[in-house]
Design an enzyme around this catalytic site. Sequence first.
Site, short mmCIF file in Angstrom:
data_model
loop_
_atom_site.label_atom_id
_atom_site.label_comp_id
_atom_site.label_asym_id
_atom_site.label_seq_id
_atom_site.Cartn_x
_atom_site.Cartn_y
_atom_site.Cartn_z
N ARG A 259 11.09 138.86 -111.60
CA ARG A 259 11.12 139.81 -112.69
C ARG A 259 9.71 140.11 -113.19
O ARG A 259 9.34 141.24 -113.38
CB ARG A 259 11.97 139.27 -113.85
CG ARG A 259 11.87 140.12 -115.09
CD ARG A 259 12.61 139.50 -116.25
NE ARG A 259 13.97 139.21 -115.92
CZ ARG A 259 14.59 138.10 -116.29
NH1 ARG A 259 13.98 137.18 -116.97
NH2 ARG A 259 15.85 137.91 -115.97
N TYR A 260 8.94 139.04 -113.44
CA TYR A 260 7.54 139.23 -113.85
C TYR A 260 6.71 139.44 -112.59
O TYR A 260 7.05 138.94 -111.53
CB TYR A 260 7.04 137.97 -114.56
CG TYR A 260 7.74 137.65 -115.86
CD1 TYR A 260 7.47 138.38 -117.01
CD2 TYR A 260 8.67 136.63 -115.93
CE1 TYR A 260 8.09 138.07 -118.20
CE2 TYR A 260 9.30 136.31 -117.12
CZ TYR A 260 9.01 137.04 -118.25
OH TYR A 260 9.62 136.72 -119.43
N ARG B 53 5.46 135.85 -111.13
CA ARG B 53 6.29 134.65 -111.14
C ARG B 53 7.63 134.89 -110.48
O ARG B 53 8.19 135.99 -110.60
CB ARG B 53 6.61 134.22 -112.58
CG ARG B 53 5.59 133.34 -113.21
CD ARG B 53 5.61 133.49 -114.72
NE ARG B 53 5.05 134.77 -115.13
CZ ARG B 53 5.05 135.23 -116.36
NH1 ARG B 53 5.61 134.56 -117.33
NH2 ARG B 53 4.51 136.39 -116.63
N CYS C 142 24.41 120.00 -111.44
CA CYS C 142 23.66 119.29 -112.46
C CYS C 142 24.37 117.97 -112.72
O CYS C 142 25.59 117.89 -112.58
CB CYS C 142 23.63 120.09 -113.76
SG CYS C 142 22.97 121.75 -113.53
N CYS D 103 25.85 121.24 -119.26
CA CYS D 103 25.62 121.51 -120.68
C CYS D 103 26.54 122.63 -121.11
O CYS D 103 26.58 123.68 -120.47
CB CYS D 103 24.18 121.92 -120.91
SG CYS D 103 23.00 120.86 -120.06
N CYS E 38 25.06 126.17 -121.38
CA CYS E 38 24.31 126.67 -120.22
C CYS E 38 24.37 128.20 -120.13
O CYS E 38 25.43 128.80 -120.23
CB CYS E 38 24.85 126.07 -118.94
SG CYS E 38 23.93 126.61 -117.48
N ARG F 170 23.57 129.82 -117.44
CA ARG F 170 23.92 130.20 -116.06
C ARG F 170 25.31 129.71 -115.67
O ARG F 170 25.57 129.42 -114.50
CB ARG F 170 22.88 129.63 -115.08
CG ARG F 170 21.53 130.23 -115.28
CD ARG F 170 20.66 130.13 -114.03
NE ARG F 170 19.34 130.63 -114.34
CZ ARG F 170 18.22 129.90 -114.32
NH1 ARG F 170 18.26 128.64 -113.93
NH2 ARG F 170 17.08 130.45 -114.63
N ASP G 214 20.95 132.29 -125.54
CA ASP G 214 21.22 133.62 -124.96
C ASP G 214 22.61 134.17 -125.32
O ASP G 214 23.47 133.44 -125.80
CB ASP G 214 21.12 133.54 -123.43
CG ASP G 214 19.69 133.37 -122.97
OD1 ASP G 214 18.79 133.92 -123.61
OD2 ASP G 214 19.49 132.66 -121.96
N ASP H 147 14.77 135.50 -124.76
CA ASP H 147 14.82 136.09 -123.44
C ASP H 147 15.71 137.33 -123.58
O ASP H 147 16.90 137.22 -123.88
CB ASP H 147 15.42 135.08 -122.45
CG ASP H 147 14.71 135.10 -121.11
OD1 ASP H 147 14.16 136.16 -120.75
OD2 ASP H 147 14.72 134.06 -120.42
N LYS I 275 10.86 137.43 -121.56
CA LYS I 275 10.74 136.65 -122.80
C LYS I 275 9.74 137.30 -123.74
O LYS I 275 8.69 137.75 -123.32
CB LYS I 275 10.28 135.24 -122.47
CG LYS I 275 11.30 134.45 -121.64
CD LYS I 275 10.78 133.08 -121.29
CE LYS I 275 11.71 132.31 -120.39
NZ LYS I 275 11.80 132.88 -119.02
#
Length: 381
Positions: free
Chosen positions: A118-119, A122, A131, A135, A138, A140, A299, A336, A343
């Site tokens: 995206r950037y 990066r 994981c 969490c 999360c 994602r 988010d 974000d 961000k």
Amino acid sequence: MTDFSTSSFEMRPPRFEAVSISQWQSWHWQHQNRLRSAADFDGVCQLSDGERAAFDKGADRFRVAVTPHYAALMARSGDCPIRRQAVPHLDELKIQSFERSDPLAEEEHMPVPGLTHRYPDRALLYVSHHCPVYCRHCTRKRKVSNPTTAASMAQVEAGIGYISETPEIRDVIISGGDPLTLSDARLDHILGRLREIAHLDVIRLGTRNPVTLPQRVTDELAALLRRHAPIYVNTHFNHPAEFCRESADALKRLVTAGCVVGNQMVLLKGINDEAKIVMSLNRGLLRHGCRPYYILQCDMAQGITHFRTPLATGLEIMDHLRGRIGGVGVPDFVVDLPGGGGKVELLPDYIVDRRSSEHGEVVRFRNFDGEEFDFVDVAPP
Ligand SMILES: *Cc1c(COP(=O)(O)O)cnc(C)c1O
Ligand code: SF4
């Protein structure tokens, strides 16, 4: 409140009373004995009716897994910041119209599957969708914990191929899921392939293992990371109750292995939305060589709105930190932007007034303590 000197083994709940210390400190044992169902929480903590119902209704939506280590940090009863992050809640099932399954449009910005670019400089490389602990907040959720979308070796190779053919990319973030769910051999291979790319300045690893499965950070893993040093490791502590001897040891191994260690805290309602909690979190992290990097606004992902705080809460926390803890303990507060805007940083407003004078504009600032000071600006060229 727990601290860095107490072992999670000493805090283990009755369910794990018979476990030996060598089992407890083995990450394989921790992984194999994760809590997955409501019944697994017998002898760990008293689930509410709502939490039990959330297991029944929501398990297919976002899996539950909690390492015995992380479970040991939970309060046996009542509200607890660890439990809120790990045990499902009925609010996760409420889907609101403004929420998005892919809030950051990560899938849209994929030139090849499994890589978000995206950037300009990066790229995010997703190497695993698993994981140790899932969490509940999360961002994602759409793919993490979903075994049908796991990143294949071929896909990771294609991502590395794209990075090597794209010289604008200077910085790669190995992400997931959690990249430390991969074997040492696989991780070594990926890091080695990335190190061969001459135009990369920075290789980062995003992992929550120092919090959720610190036993994974073995001497062998540290030696591996040292071979590819410097690796920038960003972890994800959210609350001082996550501190214990094991997490301190994991941070120490990373730092000693030449990693540059940072923390990305997610601002979560009822968990860490108070300045004094963030202050003690950041002080504890600094003590262990981990620099607070970001406070992330939660988010607009599906089923996590109950974790979100107003933007003003993050700004109040930032206002409290600046001036009361050294600059190394003050992270950036970032949002974000939904849809892949990237961000942006939010800062409290320190300018209270501007007026012109014969020498230039006089800008009146307030400091962290509320005192006001005039600063004479020079005219723009
Ligand atoms: C967050 C993010 C990064 C890394 O951002 P930094 O501000 O450099 O830490 C890179 N790519 C994507 C797509 C991201 O969401
Ligand atoms: S460790 Fe990260 S990717 Fe994994 S469930 Fe937690 S927030 Fe999501």
